[in-house]
Design a protein around this motif. Structure first.
Motif, PDB file in Angstrom:
ATOM      1  N   LEU A  27       0.819  -1.218   0.000  1.00  0.00           N
ATOM      2  CA  LEU A  27       0.000   0.000   0.000  1.00  0.00           C
ATOM      3  C   LEU A  27       0.853   1.268   0.000  1.00  0.00           C
ATOM      4  O   LEU A  27       0.329   2.378  -0.082  1.00  0.00           O
ATOM      5  CB  LEU A  27      -0.922   0.009   1.225  1.00  0.00           C
ATOM      6  N   GLY A  28       2.161   1.088   0.138  1.00  0.00           N
ATOM      7  CA  GLY A  28       3.062   2.239   0.112  1.00  0.00           C
ATOM      8  C   GLY A  28       3.126   3.006   1.419  1.00  0.00           C
ATOM      9  O   GLY A  28       3.510   4.187   1.420  1.00  0.00           O
ATOM     10  N   ILE A  29       2.760   2.364   2.525  1.00  0.00           N
ATOM     11  CA  ILE A  29       2.865   2.999   3.836  1.00  0.00           C
ATOM     12  C   ILE A  29       3.557   2.053   4.799  1.00  0.00           C
ATOM     13  O   ILE A  29       3.703   0.871   4.521  1.00  0.00           O
ATOM     14  CB  ILE A  29       1.478   3.410   4.396  1.00  0.00           C
ATOM     15  N   SER A  34       0.417   3.817   9.249  1.00  0.00           N
ATOM     16  CA  SER A  34      -0.940   3.283   9.311  1.00  0.00           C
ATOM     17  C   SER A  34      -1.617   3.685  10.611  1.00  0.00           C
ATOM     18  O   SER A  34      -2.803   4.022  10.627  1.00  0.00           O
ATOM     19  CB  SER A  34      -0.930   1.753   9.170  1.00  0.00           C
ATOM     20  N   ARG A  35      -0.879   3.668  11.702  1.00  0.00           N
ATOM     21  CA  ARG A  35      -1.458   4.061  12.993  1.00  0.00           C
ATOM     22  C   ARG A  35      -1.781   5.557  13.015  1.00  0.00           C
ATOM     23  O   ARG A  35      -2.783   5.977  13.598  1.00  0.00           O
ATOM     24  CB  ARG A  35      -0.523   3.687  14.137  1.00  0.00           C
ATOM     25  N   VAL A  36      -0.940   6.362  12.371  1.00  0.00           N
ATOM     26  CA  VAL A  36      -1.197   7.803  12.290  1.00  0.00           C
ATOM     27  C   VAL A  36      -2.438   8.067  11.430  1.00  0.00           C
ATOM     28  O   VAL A  36      -3.296   8.872  11.800  1.00  0.00           O
ATOM     29  CB  VAL A  36       0.040   8.559  11.751  1.00  0.00           C
ATOM     30  N   ILE A  37      -2.551   7.363  10.310  1.00  0.00           N
ATOM     31  CA  ILE A  37      -3.739   7.494   9.450  1.00  0.00           C
ATOM     32  C   ILE A  37      -4.985   7.129  10.244  1.00  0.00           C
ATOM     33  O   ILE A  37      -5.993   7.845  10.219  1.00  0.00           O
ATOM     34  CB  ILE A  37      -3.607   6.606   8.195  1.00  0.00           C
ATOM     35  N   PHE A  38      -4.938   6.006  10.955  1.00  0.00           N
ATOM     36  CA  PHE A  38      -6.065   5.550  11.769  1.00  0.00           C
ATOM     37  C   PHE A  38      -6.441   6.620  12.796  1.00  0.00           C
ATOM     38  O   PHE A  38      -7.613   6.949  12.972  1.00  0.00           O
ATOM     39  CB  PHE A  38      -5.707   4.224  12.458  1.00  0.00           C
ATOM     40  N   ILE A  68       6.869  12.055   9.421  1.00  0.00           N
ATOM     41  CA  ILE A  68       5.761  11.157   9.068  1.00  0.00           C
ATOM     42  C   ILE A  68       4.696  11.918   8.297  1.00  0.00           C
ATOM     43  O   ILE A  68       4.211  11.465   7.247  1.00  0.00           O
ATOM     44  CB  ILE A  68       5.166  10.510  10.337  1.00  0.00           C
ATOM     45  N   LEU A  69       4.326  13.098   8.786  1.00  0.00           N
ATOM     46  CA  LEU A  69       3.264  13.883   8.139  1.00  0.00           C
ATOM     47  C   LEU A  69       3.686  14.384   6.761  1.00  0.00           C
ATOM     48  O   LEU A  69       2.864  14.428   5.833  1.00  0.00           O
ATOM     49  CB  LEU A  69       2.846  15.041   9.048  1.00  0.00           C
ATOM     50  N   GLN A  70       4.954  14.754   6.608  1.00  0.00           N
ATOM     51  CA  GLN A  70       5.430  15.178   5.284  1.00  0.00           C
ATOM     52  C   GLN A  70       5.301  14.058   4.269  1.00  0.00           C
ATOM     53  O   GLN A  70       4.883  14.280   3.133  1.00  0.00           O
ATOM     54  CB  GLN A  70       6.878  15.668   5.368  1.00  0.00           C
ATOM     55  N   LEU A  71       5.641  12.828   4.675  1.00  0.00           N
ATOM     56  CA  LEU A  71       5.500  11.690   3.764  1.00  0.00           C
ATOM     57  C   LEU A  71       4.039  11.404   3.437  1.00  0.00           C
ATOM     58  O   LEU A  71       3.695  11.144   2.279  1.00  0.00           O
ATOM     59  CB  LEU A  71       6.138  10.441   4.385  1.00  0.00           C
ATOM     60  N   LEU A  72       3.177  11.466   4.438  1.00  0.00           N
ATOM     61  CA  LEU A  72       1.754  11.231   4.198  1.00  0.00           C
ATOM     62  C   LEU A  72       1.186  12.305   3.274  1.00  0.00           C
ATOM     63  O   LEU A  72       0.353  12.009   2.404  1.00  0.00           O
ATOM     64  CB  LEU A  72       0.981  11.193   5.516  1.00  0.00           C
ATOM     65  N   GLU A  73       1.635  13.524   3.451  1.00  0.00           N
ATOM     66  CA  GLU A  73       1.173  14.615   2.590  1.00  0.00           C
ATOM     67  C   GLU A  73       1.696  14.436   1.164  1.00  0.00           C
ATOM     68  O   GLU A  73       0.950  14.564   0.191  1.00  0.00           O
ATOM     69  CB  GLU A  73       1.628  15.953   3.173  1.00  0.00           C
ATOM     70  N   ARG A  74       2.963  14.103   1.043  1.00  0.00           N
ATOM     71  CA  ARG A  74       3.578  13.892  -0.272  1.00  0.00           C
ATOM     72  C   ARG A  74       2.892  12.747  -1.022  1.00  0.00           C
ATOM     73  O   ARG A  74       2.763  12.792  -2.248  1.00  0.00           O
ATOM     74  CB  ARG A  74       5.068  13.582  -0.098  1.00  0.00           C
ATOM     75  N   ASN A  75       2.435  11.733  -0.280  1.00  0.00           N
ATOM     76  CA  ASN A  75       1.774  10.580  -0.890  1.00  0.00           C
ATOM     77  C   ASN A  75       0.266  10.773  -1.056  1.00  0.00           C
ATOM     78  O   ASN A  75      -0.443   9.822  -1.394  1.00  0.00           O
ATOM     79  CB  ASN A  75       2.055   9.315  -0.068  1.00  0.00           C
ATOM     80  N   GLY A  76      -0.215  11.987  -0.790  1.00  0.00           N
ATOM     81  CA  GLY A  76      -1.617  12.298  -1.017  1.00  0.00           C
ATOM     82  C   GLY A  76      -2.580  11.666  -0.033  1.00  0.00           C
ATOM     83  O   GLY A  76      -3.768  11.482  -0.340  1.00  0.00           O
ATOM     84  N   ILE A  77      -2.098  11.367   1.172  1.00  0.00           N
ATOM     85  CA  ILE A  77      -2.936  10.699   2.173  1.00  0.00           C
ATOM     86  C   ILE A  77      -3.564  11.714   3.136  1.00  0.00           C
ATOM     87  O   ILE A  77      -4.660  11.501   3.630  1.00  0.00           O
ATOM     88  CB  ILE A  77      -2.121   9.621   2.917  1.00  0.00           C
TER      89      ILE A  77
END
Length: 149
Positions: A27-29, A34-38, A68-77
């Motif tokens: 899934l690319g994470i 995953s815990r941060v997304i949750f 972590i947030l920069q990566l999630l933002e860069r990946n469009g999450i």
């Protein structure tokens, strides 16, 4: 030599992290992401979620949370959106991609918990949680104590 509590905690943590990272690789994470997304998905329903909320909930440093947030933002999450009352504050907003990952993340977290607790009675599990919480409080108090001479 028998393992001490810290060694057991480290071993469990490493195994859980490796297992979750492997599960989420397609899934690319990562497991931590995953815990941060949750967390963001769960708490954004109650109001805005900010980076400081994650830092507090996961007891992580500002730099770790930022990475972590920069990566999630860069990946469009997630997206960071300015707050009207304070332009310096950015709320963390899950995107459609985060919503699409939600069920897979929840399923993996449930499966991980199920495997970790297999063969453990409700009483043992309650005792473990109480013990782990006390250990965390002990570490917090240890950090607050002045160094002994």
């Amino acid at each position: 030599m028998e393992k001490d509590c810290g060694a057991w905690i480290n071993l469990l943590s490493h195994r859980v992290k490796a297992r979750m990272d492997a599960k989420f690789q397609d899934l690319g994470i990562t497991g931590v992401q995953s815990r941060v997304i949750f967390y963001i998905l769960k708490h954004c329903e109650d109001g805005p979620v900010f980076q400081r909320d994650l830092e507090s909930a996961f007891r992580m440093s500002r730099s770790t949370a930022t990475g972590i947030l920069q990566l999630l933002e860069r990946n469009g999450i997630i997206r960071r959106e300015s707050v009207e009352s304070d332009a310096r504050l950015k709320s963390l907003v899950p995107t459609q991609r985060a919503s699409e990952l939600d069920e897979q993340v929840r399923a993996c977290l449930r499966e991980t918990d199920r495997m970790l607790t297999r063969g453990i009675s409700d009483g043992q599990l309650q005792l473990f949680k109480e013990t782990a919480a006390q250990m965390l409080r002990n570490l917090d108090e240890w950090n607050d104590e002045a160094p002994a001479d």
